[in-house]
Design a protein around this motif. Sequence first.
Motif, mmCIF file in Angstrom:
data_model
loop_
_atom_site.group_PDB
_atom_site.id
_atom_site.type_symbol
_atom_site.label_atom_id
_atom_site.label_comp_id
_atom_site.label_asym_id
_atom_site.label_seq_id
_atom_site.Cartn_x
_atom_site.Cartn_y
_atom_site.Cartn_z
ATOM 1 N N THR A 52 45.716 -148.461 47.413
ATOM 2 C CA THR A 52 45.246 -147.084 47.208
ATOM 3 C C THR A 52 43.980 -146.808 48.009
ATOM 4 O OG1 THR A 52 46.177 -146.799 45.023
ATOM 5 C CG2 THR A 52 44.145 -145.614 45.446
ATOM 6 N N TRP A 53 43.087 -147.781 48.035
ATOM 7 C CA TRP A 53 41.775 -147.562 48.673
ATOM 8 C C TRP A 53 41.808 -147.856 50.160
ATOM 9 C CZ3 TRP A 53 39.692 -144.449 45.568
ATOM 10 C CH2 TRP A 53 39.945 -144.572 44.199
ATOM 11 N N TYR A 54 42.927 -148.317 50.642
ATOM 12 C CA TYR A 54 43.144 -148.410 52.085
ATOM 13 C C TYR A 54 43.700 -147.069 52.583
ATOM 14 C CZ TYR A 54 45.314 -149.552 56.530
ATOM 15 O OH TYR A 54 45.689 -149.537 57.856
ATOM 16 N N ARG A 57 41.840 -141.965 52.191
ATOM 17 C CA ARG A 57 40.542 -141.819 52.851
ATOM 18 C C ARG A 57 40.120 -140.353 52.943
ATOM 19 N NH1 ARG A 57 39.654 -146.452 55.755
ATOM 20 N NH2 ARG A 57 41.431 -147.861 55.713
ATOM 21 N N TYR A 58 40.774 -139.513 52.201
ATOM 22 C CA TYR A 58 40.468 -138.079 52.306
ATOM 23 C C TYR A 58 39.027 -137.820 51.847
ATOM 24 C CZ TYR A 58 41.427 -138.263 47.287
ATOM 25 O OH TYR A 58 41.398 -138.596 45.956
ATOM 26 N N PRO A 59 38.406 -136.755 52.346
ATOM 27 C CA PRO A 59 37.022 -136.473 51.940
ATOM 28 C C PRO A 59 36.942 -136.331 50.421
ATOM 29 C CG PRO A 59 37.751 -134.979 53.689
ATOM 30 C CD PRO A 59 38.960 -135.736 53.260
ATOM 31 N N THR A 195 43.536 -135.354 43.384
ATOM 32 C CA THR A 195 43.170 -135.466 44.792
ATOM 33 C C THR A 195 42.603 -134.149 45.313
ATOM 34 O OG1 THR A 195 44.899 -137.110 45.155
ATOM 35 C CG2 THR A 195 44.076 -135.947 47.101
ATOM 36 N N GLY A 196 43.352 -133.059 45.108
ATOM 37 C CA GLY A 196 42.893 -131.760 45.598
ATOM 38 C C GLY A 196 41.514 -131.429 45.041
ATOM 39 N N ILE A 197 41.330 -131.731 43.772
ATOM 40 C CA ILE A 197 40.070 -131.386 43.097
ATOM 41 C C ILE A 197 38.891 -132.176 43.662
ATOM 42 C CG2 ILE A 197 38.986 -131.871 40.848
ATOM 43 C CD1 ILE A 197 41.312 -130.205 39.682
ATOM 44 N N GLN A 198 39.158 -133.398 44.121
ATOM 45 C CA GLN A 198 38.088 -134.156 44.788
ATOM 46 C C GLN A 198 37.842 -133.656 46.204
ATOM 47 O OE1 GLN A 198 39.256 -138.340 44.548
ATOM 48 N NE2 GLN A 198 37.907 -138.598 42.794
ATOM 49 N N ALA A 199 38.923 -133.266 46.883
ATOM 50 C CA ALA A 199 38.792 -132.901 48.305
ATOM 51 C C ALA A 199 38.222 -131.495 48.490
ATOM 52 C CB ALA A 199 40.161 -133.011 48.991
HETATM 53 O O1 N01 Z 1 48.843 -135.559 42.885
HETATM 54 P P1 N01 Z 1 49.332 -134.647 41.652
HETATM 55 P P2 N01 Z 1 47.372 -136.110 43.200
HETATM 56 N N1 N01 Z 1 54.127 -126.275 46.034
HETATM 57 O O2 N01 Z 1 50.818 -134.867 41.586
HETATM 58 C C1 N01 Z 1 50.944 -129.500 43.740
HETATM 59 C C2 N01 Z 1 45.649 -140.539 40.916
HETATM 60 N N2 N01 Z 1 44.404 -140.169 41.560
HETATM 61 O O3 N01 Z 1 47.429 -136.809 44.483
HETATM 62 O O4 N01 Z 1 51.105 -129.261 39.182
HETATM 63 C C3 N01 Z 1 52.879 -126.079 45.556
HETATM 64 O O5 N01 Z 1 48.554 -134.889 40.442
HETATM 65 C C4 N01 Z 1 51.062 -129.801 42.271
HETATM 66 O O6 N01 Z 1 51.355 -128.625 41.563
HETATM 67 P P3 N01 Z 1 52.138 -128.724 40.131
HETATM 68 C C5 N01 Z 1 45.705 -139.901 39.544
HETATM 69 O O7 N01 Z 1 46.398 -140.738 38.672
HETATM 70 C C6 N01 Z 1 43.263 -140.692 41.086
HETATM 71 O O8 N01 Z 1 46.369 -135.032 43.016
HETATM 72 O O9 N01 Z 1 53.272 -129.723 40.347
HETATM 73 N N3 N01 Z 1 52.159 -127.034 44.977
HETATM 74 C C7 N01 Z 1 49.686 -130.384 41.997
HETATM 75 O O10 N01 Z 1 48.725 -129.382 41.871
HETATM 76 C C8 N01 Z 1 46.466 -138.656 39.844
HETATM 77 O O11 N01 Z 1 47.071 -138.042 38.744
HETATM 78 C C9 N01 Z 1 42.084 -140.339 41.659
HETATM 79 O O12 N01 Z 1 52.581 -127.371 39.861
HETATM 80 C C10 N01 Z 1 52.696 -128.248 44.896
HETATM 81 C C11 N01 Z 1 49.418 -131.166 43.275
HETATM 82 O O13 N01 Z 1 50.245 -130.608 44.286
HETATM 83 C C12 N01 Z 1 47.466 -139.158 40.852
HETATM 84 O O14 N01 Z 1 46.712 -140.028 41.674
HETATM 85 C C13 N01 Z 1 42.036 -139.441 42.696
HETATM 86 C C14 N01 Z 1 53.979 -128.534 45.387
HETATM 87 C C15 N01 Z 1 49.777 -132.615 43.149
HETATM 88 O O15 N01 Z 1 49.008 -133.188 42.138
HETATM 89 C C16 N01 Z 1 48.096 -138.094 41.723
HETATM 90 O O16 N01 Z 1 47.114 -137.128 42.055
HETATM 91 C C17 N01 Z 1 43.199 -138.932 43.170
HETATM 92 C C18 N01 Z 1 54.700 -127.479 45.971
HETATM 93 N N4 N01 Z 1 55.940 -127.654 46.434
HETATM 94 C C19 N01 Z 1 44.380 -139.299 42.597
HETATM 95 N N5 N01 Z 1 54.243 -129.839 45.158
HETATM 96 C C20 N01 Z 1 40.853 -140.913 41.148
HETATM 97 O O17 N01 Z 1 40.722 -142.062 40.789
HETATM 98 C C21 N01 Z 1 53.166 -130.342 44.539
HETATM 99 N N6 N01 Z 1 52.233 -129.389 44.376
HETATM 100 C C22 N01 Z 1 39.766 -140.012 41.079
#
Ligand code: N01
Length: 541
Positions: A52-54, A57-59, A195-199
């Motif tokens: 995951t951490w490789y 790398r998104y902001p 992910t989106g919320i962090q980026a």
């Molecule tokens: O993915 P997600 P992620 N048209 O599936 C939208 C871990 N993580 O990469 O909710 C429009 O949660 C989708 O919309 P909806 C963590 O376990 C951890 O953000 O399906 N939108 C949603 O908003 C996390 O839960 C960390 O209606 C579309 C987004 O894309 C998991 O990874 C950080 C779409 C996807 O959200 C995944 O997180 C990041 C479409 N066709 C991730 N298809 C940390 O440790 C999808 N979406 C902090």
Amino acid sequence: MSCKDTRERVGALDFDVVVVGAGFAGMYMLHRLRGMGFSVRVFERGGGVGGTWYWNRYPGARVDGPSMQYSYSFSPELEQEWRWTEHFAAQPELERYANHVADRFGLRRDIQFDTAVTSATWDDTQQLWSIGTGRGDTVTARWFVAATGCLSATNVPGFPGLDTFKGRWLHTSRWPKEGIDLLGKRIGIVGTGSTGIQAIPELAAEAAHLYVFQRTPAYSLPSDNRPLEPEFEQDWKRRYRELRQAARKTWFGSVAFVAAERSALEVPEDERDRIYEAAWGKYGGVLTAFNDLTVNEAANETASEFVRKKIRQIVKDPGVAEKLSPRDYPIATKRICIDNGYYETFNRPNVTLVDVKADPIQAITPTGLRTANAAYDLDVLVFATGFDAMTGPLFRMNITGRNGVKLQDKWAAGPRTYLGLATEGFPNLFIIAGPGSPSVLSNMMVSIEQHVEWISNLLDHARNTGTDAVEAKRDAEDAWVDHVNAVADDTLYRRANSWYVGANIPGKPRVFMPYVAGVGTYRERCDAVAAAGYDGFRLQS
Ligand code: N01
């Protein structure tokens, strides 16, 4: 029996164990098995360790649990010598940690990088796995361990016209190592999960304009990230053994994420609000303030509404605040998001929120993105659209078990495992943090270590008893699947269209995949199975 004896007996065996993935699970699996005298080869799709951490790398990429606990516990020396700089480490530091571990334990010599496993076929006559890679190699091994991660198969929605886009598009988990130039660009981002919320805050800081295409609003809690205070670090390091032990017995696998022993409904509204206010911005905070938020709808609504109130307080435009407010699923039934200034970002003049549930995305065009009602010109289009979670990474290896049965076919109606570790018809295949185990509903490090230790102890037992094949029994698997479902039925988790139930992938069966009874309970179950001579498994010589 020694590994050498095993190899001689089979003749065709290249390795005792093939492990797929050099993330935190695969790295520890390798270290542990090697220490027990097994010959091991790890195949890793990426060019380095860290999983995951490789890849991610998104902001803004950062762990959402405390670094002191999101780290290996198997080596007291390692945990004493490594120094985290922040309470919640960012991706570069986590990748450095993975590299440090690989160097410290000499792991690289048994890892083949840039190599995807493209097939794995069980040979019932010789009782071994034949494993093919994208580089054209085929190797054989007695045991096959999938340390492929739950969130490694990316999901890019099939919007028409993507191939015509003249700007640059990319998925967040395929962000290039060298980064990309975002300064002054018109950026679009699809997806508002973790992910989106962090980026989003990071992209907004660089963009000329940022368009956020949101289908479902998320509940997000502020991170209390800050530099790690030396006193805090020293205190933890002094008490590490005791704290690690305590974490293993909790629901989540973290001593910082333990629910208070009271219902949200047993305190008056004003006191409840004071409790939520005090919890806002603290790790675990709102979600652990009461003990019934994931099981009682009315209790949950108090927390859901509290977060909506916070959104209204932070976001100045009431229309935007309302669009950002989740209304159709309970808090915590989708993975909770942890942010650094997410809601505040929508007060910036260069950020526009587009509700694509109300105005759906119709196509990607050469110049940007078109919804039913508008067109957006973009230079960069970012997909934070998540993953084909849990089963996706396994299916893409084309695993074929006994009698030519494909894993995809066996799991056509949803994953079926015994303890989340194994599946009937696929002898000697073990899955780390797979569906049917606490996995993504836990501190992954705790779950990974527990699985690695359990699997390696089983392999040791097999070696000592002359056992060549270990397979989950059908009745044990059926009972486990029923149990996993029954536990989930007692919660609100099924109420959300989340990736936990496969809802984000068109056509994927709706099955709640993780085991929600908690890592403490789960560990007891696994230990009891081992103590009873691996009850529920068929052990064949
Ligand atoms: O993915 P997600 P992620 N048209 O599936 C939208 C871990 N993580 O990469 O909710 C429009 O949660 C989708 O919309 P909806 C963590 O376990 C951890 O953000 O399906 N939108 C949603 O908003 C996390 O839960 C960390 O209606 C579309 C987004 O894309 C998991 O990874 C950080 C779409 C996807 O959200 C995944 O997180 C990041 C479409 N066709 C991730 N298809 C940390 O440790 C999808 N979406 C902090």
